[in-house]
Every structure is written in C-alpha cells, then in structure tokens.
Design an enzyme around this catalytic site. Structure first.
Site, PDB file in Angstrom:
ATOM      1  N   SER A  38     -41.516  28.903 -22.839  1.00 37.08           N
ATOM      2  CA  SER A  38     -40.595  29.235 -21.751  1.00 37.08           C
ATOM      3  C   SER A  38     -40.402  28.117 -20.744  1.00 37.08           C
ATOM      4  O   SER A  38     -39.407  28.096 -20.027  1.00 37.08           O
ATOM      5  CB  SER A  38     -41.082  30.476 -21.016  1.00 37.08           C
ATOM      6  OG  SER A  38     -41.242  31.523 -21.941  1.00 37.08           O
ATOM      7  N   THR A  39     -41.356  27.199 -20.660  1.00 38.35           N
ATOM      8  CA  THR A  39     -41.182  26.077 -19.748  1.00 38.35           C
ATOM      9  C   THR A  39     -39.856  25.394 -20.031  1.00 38.35           C
ATOM     10  O   THR A  39     -39.174  24.896 -19.137  1.00 38.35           O
ATOM     11  CB  THR A  39     -42.342  25.067 -19.935  1.00 38.35           C
ATOM     12  OG1 THR A  39     -43.563  25.778 -19.751  1.00 38.35           O
ATOM     13  CG2 THR A  39     -42.252  23.936 -18.956  1.00 38.35           C
TER      14      THR A  39
END
Lengths: 386, 562
Positions: free
Chosen positions: B283-284
C-alpha cells in the site's frame, strides 16, 4: 726492476709504456672489485646463490683482464690491426649467432651462452671496430684513392645492423657517437659533419617515432610521472642518502632494491656507501684517463695511432659518462656498464683489450714525421717496429 | 672571400695539423664539460636534504595501501587505517620446520598445522604465516627467536562504529582494497587508479566525507533493532534522506555485519536490503498512484466507487476492512482502498500509468555510489489486472531506495533527485533534479500524507510537534510463488515536517508478527508506523528540525486550502 739498458721485450715495454695510465687502470680494476663487494651480494642473495658468487667471479675475471691488458699493450701496430681484424670477424660471427640462438633476457637477445659463460659479443666488437675504422680513415688520409670512407660506413652499417635487432639502442648510440668522433678527429669537412649529424638526429627521431621501446624510455625520462622510472629514481635517491661522505661500506640500502646494483647501477651503490667525494674521485679518474689518452693522441703524428687512441678513449670516456649520467638521472635509462667498475666478464675483457691497445699505441717510440702526404713519408718507421 | 670560396673551404677536409689538433682539443673540452656536469650533479644531490626524496614503500605498505579516512557529515571518523604487524616466514631460512610450526602455533593456536606446513615447505622465498596479528602476539613470536620469521607493519582498516554503518561503508579485503560499499566505490572511482599509478601509497589521502550522520544512523539502527526484537521480525531496513539534496543521512539494513570480519557479509541474510533487495511494497505504493491521479488533473474532490470489488481477468480486487461506498480521493488514500487506487489506475490509463512510473525511475536500476544495486522486477505484460495490482503495490518489485527517491519527489515540489552518499548542496541537487510531477501535485501530496497520519491508517506514526506525514504499506509476501497470507512485509514511507518537508524516512520490517498489544494486527500501522514515530522523535532534534506544537492541535490540516 728493469734496467734501462736491457733491450728485452719486457724491459723495453716497461720503459716505453705509459706507467701512470697503466697504474690508473689497474687501480680502477681493483676499485671495481671493492665496489663489487658492496653491490653484488644482495643480487646474489636474490638469485639464491652464494653471497660472494659475483665477487668471486669478478675477481676471477680480473686475472685474464690484467693479462689481456698487458699482453695487448706489448703488441706492435701491425699486430694490433691484425688482432682487431680477427676479433672483429669473430665478434661479428658471434653476434650473428647471438641473434639466432642467443638467450633472451628482459626482452633483448644480447647474450650467447658458451660452455657455461654468457658472452656479450658486441662488447668485443666495439674496440676492434674502433681500431678498424681508425685504420680506414688513416689510410684514406695517406692514400686518397682508397675508399676508406665508404668502407668505414660499411663497417658501421654491419655493426649497427646487428645491434639494432637485439635490440640494444644504448650500444648503437655509443657506436654511432664514437664513429662520429673518429670521423670528426680524422679531419672531415664540416659539410660532412653537418650532414652526418643531421642524419643522426633524423635517425634518433625516427627511432623515437618507430620503435616503441625507445619511445617509452625517452618518454619516461622526459616525464618521470608517466611510467616506471623505478631504477633511476632509486639510484638518484642513493646519492642523496649518501651525501658527501656516504653511509659507510655495507650500510647501503638502495642495492637491496636495485636489480642491476652490481652492473649498470654500481655507481649509485658507490654513491650511497662511499659518498659524493669518492664518486667525484671516480669521475676525476675517468677524466684523467680521457685527458691523458687524448694528450697522447695529440702528440702522435701518425694518423692511425692518433685516430685509434682517440676512438678508444672516446669509447671508454663516453660509456663512463653515459653510465654515470643515467645513474644521476641526467639521461634516460639504457643498459650500459660503467667501464672497469661494473661486474661483467665480457665488459671487463673488452675494456682490457681496448685499453691494452691504447697503451700499446702510446708507447714512447721513435716518432714518425708529421703527416705529409708524399712519396718520402717514412711510415715504415711507424708501422714496423724494431 | 666570396660565398663560393667559403663554401668550398667548408667542403675541404681539414688536413692541416693545426686543425686536427684543434679538433682533439675541442674533444677534450667537451669531455671536461660533460664530466664537470656530472660532478656538479653529484654535488647537488649530495647537498640535497634527505627528506626531499620520495619515501620508498616498506613491504607492508607495498601489500596494504593506505586509504583515506571516512568521516560522517559531522566529522566523526567512520573508518580509518591503523598499523598492525603481520608475520611472515622465509622458508629457506627456517632451521627446524617442525619446531617452528609448533612454536608458532603455541602463539597463534588457530593456525592449521597442515596448511602452515604446506605454505612453509614450498619453493617460494616468502610466505605469510598470518596477516594482521596483535602486538601481543608479535611480541610473543619475537621472543621465540625463530630464524627466518619476520614481521612487517601493514595497514588494517578499522571501523570505530563497527557494524552500525556496515552496509553503507562496506569493507576491505586483507590487502586493504575496498570490496563492498563505499569503500569499493572509492577504489573503483579513484583510489585504485592512484595506487596503480604508484602514488599516495604511503601517506593516507585526504579524508573523505560521507552524508551519513552517525548519530542519526545509530538512532535509526537502534529503533529498528528494538522493533525487530519486539515484533519478532526476521529483518528490517531504514533510510533517512534529505529530500532537497538527495543526501542519504542514514541507511540501515538489518541484520548487518561486523566489517572487521568480512566473511560475515557473505551470509545470505546480510544483503543490503535498501539497495539490493527488491520488494513489492504494497500500500505504500498507493502514494504514487494517488500522485499520478492528481498529476493527471484529478482534484481532491474526485470520487471513486469502492462499494464493490473490481474484477478483471478472473480475479476480484477487494479492500481490507473496506468502507463499501463511494470514496473521495483523500479517503481512498487514508483508508488505503485497493478498489479506489485500482479505479484510479484504470481512469488514468495503462499507458499513462507506465509512463508515470517509468518517469519516477521505477523501471530502471537505481545506481548510487554503492556498488550493490539490483534491477527492479517489472512485469513484461501489463494487462488491466497488472495495472490494478501495481496501483496498490503488487506485481512490481523495486528496491526500497527506489521508493525513497520517488517518495522525496512527491513532497519536495516534484523533483526527482538521485540519492547520494557524498555531500551535495541543494543547489547542486537542483541541477541534477528532474521535474517529474507538478509542484501543485506535490503540495497536495504533503497534505494527504499529513492527513493520513493525523486522521488515517498511520496515526501511530505521528511524533508530537514534528508534523509527520506518510503512508503505510502491508504487503503479503510471496511464498513458493503464491500469496499465502502467512507472512507480510510492512513499510512506512514518512516525511517530516509536512509544512516544510525536510527529511524522508522509510521504515521496513520483514515478517513482523502480531502481538496482543497490537490487538492481533501485524499491519504496518501497528509496527512500521510507530517505529517511524520513535525514529523521528529521536532524529528530528539531531537534524535541527524545530517542533511546533500549535500546529498539532489540528487533527486535520484544513488550513491548507485546496
């Protein structure tokens, strides 16, 4: 020792030979042995032989060298010319053999191994070559119809033609210079001197441009940072470390890192262990030999003796000057021994032969009349001894 | 005399006795000049002071060249040379081989008798017995009085901080040549050539400063060690970067190794995870997808339907604890919606997505001064499904350093600056910089990242007063070619202070476990985020970032009007 009235061969020799020059030469030869004691043990240890291997061999070579020196100095002019012709022919033959079956050392084929002895044939050719060229030039002066010049050029071409493929550019340069000096002393016109000088310069530039080995040597000399000037750098350091009075016999360290400390760089070893004063003394001794020899040449009136003595003295004097200059990094490195002092059998014997001729030709004897070309020249007096 | 007669006289041989005498005298004069010059040169050298000559190398210096000291940005020594003895033997001088071996082993027991015997019996005239022994061992060996045994002093590299910066500095081999990290870079770029040219072997060259701050490095490593310990992770990595100059202030990869024992560096888990490891960052990566949408002209009010999973190629993409409704763009970011970013990717278009990521450098090997780097693993085919998975950080594996470089561009006004380990001013960085996103996009990203920490999934990353912003990422690890859900890789890409970004912090934990106090969660918000918070709290004062508590009161930084 000998009575002046004794007319025997040796007695006659003793009273007519230049005893000062003879003494100087013998002193130099013994001095070489002393320097060999300093310079050669580290090399011997590196090679894994007995520490005094080279000292012993050096001493061993001194005996025949002294014998040759004195033996040759007993010879007459005619014998000298004959011996020179023989030595030259033999030497040239050996040089051809060297090129064919010689031992290659550090990329150059200069040595021929016969019966356990490595012989550098070009060393023996040098003095014989000088004598023959001197003879040709002197003949030309007496008999202009004889093509002395052409033959002298041919001899030069033959010798150099065998030196260049070895390759040995130091010797080539030396031979060219000596030949030029003879040419000059023989009284050639300035026109020819300029022409030959120009050719020489062109040849040198050509060698720089065409032969990578020469280019590298010269480049390294001109720009020390460009490449490996290790030996010369170390040699120069030796003189600085030695100072005026040296670090003392055996105290040198430079010899530990110089591969040629007993031959080409013996002068640097002397500089470190015995100091600049002793080195200057050596320079003075060489200067004395040159002056003494050339003064003899001045006094002689017959052209052959004058030219031969001049040529041989220039040969030895130049070789010494070049070797010392290389040690002091005044000249680019080239493989050349310091006359009488460096280790090396071929070099010692060849020098003994050369100086023997000088001694023989400078013996006091009834002088021939000044060179006047004409039918009444009593040259028989000069060429055929009693 | 006419010209012609003059020429004729030049051509004539010098027959006269007088002329020949003159020439001989001339020759004598030339010789005297030459010998005189030699004498003068001798005198000059003899009077020259000895210290002017170039010092020759000792045998130790010959084998082990001097290296420059490495200093951190504050001037603290990170690496230096010390003199240590090495013991060698000259086999031909050994009197009694058996006695010698026995005696040597009584001082240095770790030497193998058989190997030592082999070394000492071969034909060579020189053999190392052992390199780099202690002075005490040297003394003991010396006292044995064995003939044929000698010592040389040689350079040994010493790292006062030991393993703390080992992955940055790298290490050297026994001959003091750099074989990893910045040490190797220095050899490859100039020191090797200098040594090969035979220069600067004896006196160490001028010290070399690197961008690492040892205090920051220590703090980052310390917090990562505790985090790995606490969450029982197998590895971790952390980077602190100056977003305006691209200078790497700290780079930690755990486990690290003792640079004095280079063998440790060869162990499998000792790779430099920041530049050599490639990971699906999870998700970064959404930060980049959102930036892409903003850069493509979508506003903060754009909406994306996350009420139902998106399907493509037989797969369905769903959200972790999804909201099940239409989300605004900021909500997609702070709730970390896979559906939302997937829709963004499809909205922008596959080609534009690839162009955008390529522009950020994600498709190319990222080379820093560190010799260790690896090529990203980029999917060869890029169908709709890939576009969607990449939008939330799966399917594209990059090194953490890639994310650091691109992450800095998100907040520094949109400039992509290659990271460096050697000091670089901001002005120099500007010359190297490439504008990859619009400055407005960068402003909005700062807002979103701060919003995410203030009010989103990354609340635990906050550090009071330092206005931390960032994005968490929890990626399922591929085990045996499949996503099994067994283990995760969590990361946090943070920046502080968000109102005037100075530093970027990346924290990555490999396989952290869920703990009772994290309520059974192992997601990044529960481990990577709080670790970042702790790091920021420690390093911000060192880096001179002033805390401003009045801005903290606002949970949503709405004063930024977009």
């Amino acid at each position: 020792m000998f009575s002046r009235t004794d007319r025997g061969l040796l007695s006659e020799w003793w009273w007519t030979v230049d005893r000062v020059l003879l003494g100087t030469l013998i002193a130099l030869l013994l001095g070489g042995l002393v320097l060999s004691l300093a310079g050669s043990p580290p090399v011997a240890q590196r090679l894994g032989v007995d520490s005094f291997h080279f000292v012993k061999r050096h001493a061993l070579f001194l005996l025949p060298a002294l014998a040759v020196l004195i033996g040759v100095s007993l010879m007459s002019e005619r014998q000298i010319r004959r011996s020179a012709l023989m030595v030259f022919a033999l030497g040239i033959g050996l040089m051809v053999l060297t090129l064919l079956i010689g031992t290659e050392v550090k990329g150059a084929r200069r040595w021929l191994t016969i019966g356990g002895f490595a012989i550098q044939a070009s060393e023996f050719v040098k003095p014989a070559f000088v004598v023959l060229v001197a003879w040709l030039f002197s003949e030309r002066i007496r008999r202009p119809d004889m093509p002395g010049n052409l033959l002298a050029v041919l001899l030069l071409g033959l010798f150099i033609g065998l030196l260049v493929p070895q390759p040995d550019f130091g010797q080539t340069l030396l031979v060219l210079l000596v030949w030029g000096a003879l040419f000059f002393a023989a009284g050639m016109s300035w026109f020819w001197i300029a022409l030959l000088g120009g050719t020489g310069v062109v040849g040198l530039v050509g060698a720089y441009a065409m032969v990578p080995h020469v280019r590298l040597r010269i480049d390294r000399f001109l720009d020390p940072s460009a490449g490996d000037t290790y030996q010369v750098d170390v040699a120069t350091d030796a003189f600085v470390r030695g100072g005026w009075i040296g670090r003392g016999p055996g105290e040198g360290t430079v010899k530990l890192s110089l591969p040629d400390s007993h031959t080409d760089f013996i002068f640097a070893v002397a500089g470190e262990e015995f100091g600049a004063v002793v080195c200057m003394l050596l320079v003075a001794v060489f200067g004395f030999i040159v002056l003494r020899g050339l003064t003899h040449a001045l006094r002689r009136h017959d052209p052959f003796a004058r030219l031969a003595v001049t040529g041989l003295i220039v040969l030895v004097g130049l070789q010494a000057a070049i070797n010392m200059s290389v040690n002091l990094s005044l000249l680019p490195a080239k493989g050349m021994t310091l006359p009488f002092l460096s280790y090396g059998g071929s070099s010692l014997l060849s020098l003994a032969y050369a100086m023997g001729i000088v001694l023989a030709l400078t013996r006091r004897r009834p002088q021939a009349s000044p060179v006047v070309v004409g039918p009444l020249t009593p040259r028989a007096a000069a060429t055929s001894g009693p | 005399m006419t010209v012609m007669t003059r020429i004729a006289s030049l051509l004539k041989p010098a027959d006269g006795e007088g002329q020949m005498r003159a020439r001989l005298i001339f020759a004598m004069a030339v010789f005297m000049v030459v010998y005189g010059a030699i004498g003068v040169r001798l005198a000059l050298l003899a009077t020259m002071p000895e210290d002017e000559i170039v010092r020759r190398l000792g045998p130790g210096e010959e084998v082990s060249h001097a290296r420059p000291d490495l200093l951190d940005r504050a001037g603290t020594v990170l690496a230096t040379d010390i003199w240590v003895p090495s013991v060698y033997a000259e086999p031909h001088r050994l009197v009694d081989l058996d006695e010698a071996i026995e005696e040597i082993r009584s001082v240095i027991p770790e030497l193998d008798a058989g190997k030592l015997r082999k070394r000492l019996t071969n034909e060579r005239r020189f053999a190392w017995v052992k390199r780099e022994i202690t002075p005490r061992q040297r003394e003991a060996l010396h006292r044995l009085g064995l003939p044929g045994i000698g010592f040389v002093e040689e350079n040994q590299r010493f790292y006062p901080a030991r393993q703390i910066a080992s992955h940055v500095l790298g290490h050297v081999n026994i001959d003091n040549q750099g074989i990893a990290g910045l040490e190797r870079h220095i050899d490859d770029s100039w020191l090797g050539a200098l040594h090969a040219a035979g220069l600067a072997r004896t006196d160490p060259p001028d010290p070399v400063q690197v961008t690492i701050d040892l205090r920051v490095q220590h703090a980052v490593r310390d917090e990562l060690v505790s985090a790995i310990d606490r969450f029982d992770a197998i590895a971790g990595a952390g980077v602190v970067l100056d977003v305006h100059s691209g200078e790497v202030i700290s780079m930690v990869s755990l486990p690290d190794y003792d640079p004095h024992d280079p063998r440790e560096a060869l162990e499998d888990d000792k790779i430099n995870r920041v530049t050599t490891g490639t990971y699906e960052l999870g998700s970064t990566f959404k930060a980049f997808t959102v930036a892409m949408a903003l850069d493509a002209g979508r506003g903060l009010n754009s909406t994306y339907d996350a009420s139902a999973p998106v399907r493509s190629g037989g797969f369905a993409i769903n959200d972790f604890r999804g909201k099940g409704r239409v989300l605004t763009l900021p909500e997609v970011f702070i709730y970390s919606s896979n559906i939302g970013t997937s829709r963004m990717a499809l909205d922008v278009g596959i080609d534009n997505q690839r162009a955008f990521l390529r522009n950020l450098g994600f498709f190319e090997r990222l080379t820093t001064e560190l010799p260790e780097s690896s090529r990203p693993i980029v999917p060869t085919r890029w169908p709709e499904l890939t576009a969607m998975t990449v939008s939330f950080g799966h399917g594209l594996s990059v090194s953490p350093m890639h994310a650091v470089m691109a992450g800095a561009a998100l907040v520094n006004g949109g400039k992509l600056i290659p990271p460096t380990f050697f000091p670089r001013s901001r002005a120099e960085a500007q010359e190297l910089a490439r504008q990859v996103i619009k400055p407005e996009t960068s402003d909005k990203m700062r807002y979103l990242m701060r919003l995410n920490v203030a009010d989103g999934t990354s609340r635990q990353a906050d550090a009071p007063g330092y206005r931390v912003g960032g994005k968490t990422g929890t990626a399922e690890k591929v085990v045996g070619g499949r996503y099994t859900g067994q283990s995760v890789l969590t990361s946090f890409l943070g920046v502080f202070p968000t109102d005037d970004p100075q530093y970027l912090v990346l924290v990555m934990l490999d396989e952290p476990k869920a703990l009772p106090e994290t309520h059974g969660f192992r997601t990044a918000g529960w481990n990577a985020a709080p670790t970042t918070s702790k790091i920021v709290k420690r390093i911000a004062p060192i880096l001179g970032v002033r805390p401003q508590f009045e801005l903290d009161g606002m949970t949503r930084p709405l004063q930024v009007s977009y």
